[in-house]
Write a protein that holds these residues in place. Structure first.
Motif, PDB file in Angstrom:
ATOM      1  N   UNK A  15      40.227  46.557  41.393  1.00 29.02           N
ATOM      2  CA  UNK A  15      40.259  46.632  39.938  1.00 29.02           C
ATOM      3  C   UNK A  15      41.470  45.850  39.442  1.00 29.02           C
ATOM      4  N   UNK A  16      41.248  44.940  38.512  1.00 26.83           N
ATOM      5  CA  UNK A  16      42.303  44.128  37.923  1.00 26.83           C
ATOM      6  C   UNK A  16      42.735  44.756  36.600  1.00 26.83           C
ATOM      7  N   UNK A  17      44.025  45.098  36.483  1.00 29.01           N
ATOM      8  CA  UNK A  17      44.567  45.751  35.286  1.00 29.01           C
ATOM      9  C   UNK A  17      45.526  44.798  34.584  1.00 29.01           C
ATOM     10  N   UNK A  18      45.300  44.554  33.299  1.00 25.09           N
ATOM     11  CA  UNK A  18      46.099  43.573  32.574  1.00 25.09           C
ATOM     12  C   UNK A  18      46.828  44.136  31.360  1.00 25.09           C
ATOM     13  N   UNK A  43      59.809  35.626  32.393  1.00 23.69           N
ATOM     14  CA  UNK A  43      59.501  35.006  33.686  1.00 23.69           C
ATOM     15  C   UNK A  43      58.622  35.884  34.559  1.00 23.69           C
ATOM     16  N   UNK A  44      58.844  37.201  34.547  1.00 26.48           N
ATOM     17  CA  UNK A  44      58.069  38.150  35.364  1.00 26.48           C
ATOM     18  C   UNK A  44      57.772  37.568  36.746  1.00 26.48           C
ATOM     19  N   UNK A  45      58.794  37.275  37.549  1.00 30.28           N
ATOM     20  CA  UNK A  45      58.563  36.533  38.801  1.00 30.28           C
ATOM     21  C   UNK A  45      57.680  37.248  39.816  1.00 30.28           C
ATOM     22  N   UNK A  46      57.801  38.579  39.913  1.00 30.88           N
ATOM     23  CA  UNK A  46      56.896  39.324  40.794  1.00 30.88           C
ATOM     24  C   UNK A  46      55.613  39.580  40.023  1.00 30.88           C
ATOM     25  N   UNK A  47      54.556  38.868  40.369  1.00 25.70           N
ATOM     26  CA  UNK A  47      53.362  38.855  39.525  1.00 25.70           C
ATOM     27  C   UNK A  47      52.519  40.105  39.541  1.00 25.70           C
ATOM     28  N   UNK A  48      52.507  40.851  40.647  1.00 24.35           N
ATOM     29  CA  UNK A  48      51.613  41.999  40.715  1.00 24.35           C
ATOM     30  C   UNK A  48      52.083  43.001  41.758  1.00 24.35           C
ATOM     31  N   UNK A  49      51.519  44.207  41.667  1.00 26.51           N
ATOM     32  CA  UNK A  49      51.654  45.218  42.708  1.00 26.51           C
ATOM     33  C   UNK A  49      50.296  45.877  42.915  1.00 26.51           C
ATOM     34  N   UNK A  92      48.833  43.597  37.031  1.00 23.97           N
ATOM     35  CA  UNK A  92      49.380  42.261  36.776  1.00 23.97           C
ATOM     36  C   UNK A  92      50.568  42.391  35.821  1.00 23.97           C
ATOM     37  N   UNK A  93      51.777  42.353  36.382  1.00 23.52           N
ATOM     38  CA  UNK A  93      52.980  42.542  35.577  1.00 23.52           C
ATOM     39  C   UNK A  93      53.158  41.422  34.571  1.00 23.52           C
TER      40      UNK A  93
END
Length: 422
Positions: free
Chosen positions: A58-61, A297-303, A327-328
Motif C-alpha cells: 500500500x502506497x501512502x502519500x 529536501x526530505x532526503x530519506x524518501x520512505x519507510x 512516502x515522506x
C-alpha cells in the motif's frame, strides 16, 4: 514575506500511473516525483501497488496517514524491515537493530543512546563540527567551480567519524560503502557484477570494518559512541557482537546518506530565487530556515511497515500482514498540512515535517544532523553570496535516498563577512 515559488510546477495527467518506487523517477530536480505524489494525494492517497517482482504494498502519500502508521507500532511493525527493497523478505536485523525493533525493546536500546546524542552532548563537539564544516567549504572561496554535492557527501561522515572515533583515513571509503547500500543501482557506485553484488559487498565491508574497530575499542576504550555501545546496559546485559555491528551500521548509514543531501537540494533549487539573500540578512532565522531545508529536501524518501492486524485507512481495509510504504517526500508537501508547500519559506511556522520520521523511531541522530546543518548554513551565508550552478548536477539513482552526488557551483566571497546565526 515568503520565499519565491519553487521550480516544481505542473501535474501531468498520467502522473498517477508512474511508479514512485522507480529510482529513475527521482533523477531530475523533483518535478516528476512531485507530480506523481500530488496526483496520488488528490485521487489515490491509499493506493495498491505491485512491484516488478510481483509483490504488493500500500502506497501512502498523505501526511496524516504516514504520521499515523509511523507512530502506531502496535498496528504497524518495523521488525520485518523498513525499506521497500526488503519487501517480501524478513530483515535479519529485526529485533536486534534499533531501526527495525519495536517498543518496548526499542526503548531500552534507544534511551541511553539518545542521551549520548543529546544537545548537551553534541554541544561539546560543536567547535569540532564547525571546523569540519569550514574546512569542507573553504575551497569555494577560490572562485573556481566547486563540487558542492561531493563535499556534502563527505560532510556527515566527517561529523559521524568524530563522534564514533573513526580514523579520518577511513572516512572516504566508508562514505562510498554507505552510499552503495542505498543506491546499489547507481552507475557510479554499482560493481561490474550488478546491484545485488554491490549491496552484498557494501554490507560485508561495513560489518567487517566495525567488527575490527570494536575489537580495537575493547582493548582501548575511549569517549566515542562505539565505546559507549560496547558498554551499554540493556537490562542487565550488554549488546552482543551482532547487535554492536548492526547498530553501528544503522547509525552510520542514517547519518551519511541523508544529512548532506539537505544542503545540496536547497542549493540546487534556490540559487536564483532570492532565498539566500533574505536568509543572510536575517541570520536569526537559521533554526527555522534549517527546518524548512529539512522539509524541502526530505532526503530519506520512505519507510516500510507491516500491519499487525486488520485496520482501516481512509475507509480502505488493510489486512494483517499487508505492507505499507509511507512516502515522506509526499507527506512533507501535503497541501492539507503545509501552506504553500512548494514555496521555500525560511519563516514557515509551524513546520511539523516528518523528515526524521515520527513516533518511537524518530531519528535518534536528529540533533547531530540539525546542529551540523545550522552550522553549515550559517557559515555559508556569512562567508559567501551569489551562488550559481556552474555545470550539470547529478542526482543519486535511488528510490530511498533523494539528493545530489555532484553539484558544481561557484560563489562570490562577501567583501565583509556577515553575521553568523547558529
Amino acid at each position: 514575506m515568503s520565499a519565491p515559488a519553487a521550480v516544481v510546477t505542473g501535474c501531468p495527467a498520467h502522473a498517477g500511473r508512474l511508479d514512485p518506487a522507480d529510482p529513475a523517477l527521482h533523477t531530475d530536480d523533483g518535478r516528476q516525483a512531485h507530480a506523481v505524489w500530488r496526483e496520488l494525494r488528490r485521487h489515490r492517497p491509499v493506493d495498491r501497488r505491485t512491484t516488478e517482482s510481483g509483490r504488493d504494498y500500500w502506497s501512502l502519500t498523505k501526511y496524516r496517514d504516514c504520521d499515523r502508521v509511523l507512530r502506531d507500532h502496535t498496528a504497524f511493525t518495523s521488525e520485518r524491515g523498513n525499506l521497500l527493497r526488503m519487501l517480501g523478505t524478513e530483515d535479519p536485523a529485526g529485533g536486534r537493530q534499533m531501526a527495525v525493533t519495536d517498543p518496548p525493546r526499542h526503548a531500552r536500546m534507544r534511551e541511553p543512546l539518545q542521551r549520548a546524542l543529546s544537545m548537551k552532548s553534541v554541544d561539546a563537539h560543536r567547535e569540532r563540527i564547525r571546523g569540519t564544516v569550514t574546512r569542507l567549504v573553504e575551497p569555494l572561496a577560490d572562485g573556481g567551480v566547486f563540487d558542492f554535492g561531493r563535499a556534502m557527501t563527505l560532510l556527515p561522515m566527517a561529523v559521524t567519524g568524530v563522534l564514533m572515533g573513526i580514523p579520518e583515513a577511513d572516512w572516504e571509503s566508508l562514505t562510498g560503502f554507505t552510499s552503495a547500500c542505498v543506491a546499489p543501482d547507481d552507475p557510479q557506485l554499482m560493481l561490474a557484477d550488478g546491484p545485488v553484488a554491490t549491496l552484498e559487498t557494501a554490507h560485508r565491508e561495513l560489518f567487517a570494518y566495525f567488527q575490527d574497530l570494536a575489537h580495537e575499542r575493547e582493548k582501548n576504550p575511549g569517549d566515542d559512541l562505539l565505546s559507549f555501545l560496547l558498554t551499554l546496559d540493556l537490562g542487565g546485559r550488554t549488546m552482543s557482537p551482532g547487535e554492536i555491528m548492526s547498530n553501528c551500521y544503522s547509525l552510520l548509514l542514517g547519518a551519511n546518506v541523508t544529512t548532506g543531501h539537505v544542503a545540496s537540494s536547497v542549493l540546487a533549487t534556490q540559487t536564483d530565487t532570492g532565498v539566500f539573500e533574505d536568509w543572510a540578512a536575517h541570520p536569526e532565522l537559521t533554526v527555522r530556515g534549517t527546518e524548512e531545508a529539512l522539509r524541502w529536501s526530505s532526503p530519506a524518501g520512505h519507510f516500510l511497515r507491516y500491519a499487525t492486524r486488520d485496520v482501516r485507512l481512509r475507509g480502505t481495509r488493510i489486512r494483517e500482514g499487508d505492507a505499507l510504504v509511507t512516502w515522506l517526500n509526499s507527506a512533507n508537501f501535503d497541501e492539507d498540512v503545509f501552506t504553500d508547500p512548494f514555496t521555500f519559506d525560511i519563516r514557515r511556522r509551524p513546520n511539523r515535517h516528518i523528515t526524521f520520521g515520527a513516533g518511537a523511531h524518530f531519528c535518534v541522530g536528529h540533533t547531530v544532523a540539525k546542529v551540523t546543518l545550522r552550522l553549515l548554513f550559517a557559515e555559508l551565508l556569512s562567508r559567501f553570496e551569489s551562488f550559481e550552478i556552474s555545470g550539470t548536477p547529478r542526482r543519486l539513482y535511488s528510490a530511498f535516498v533523494h539528493g545530489y552526488t555532484h553539484l558544481p557551483i561557484t560563489a562570490r566571497v562577501r567583501a565583509r563577512r556577515g553575521p553568523v546565526g547558529y
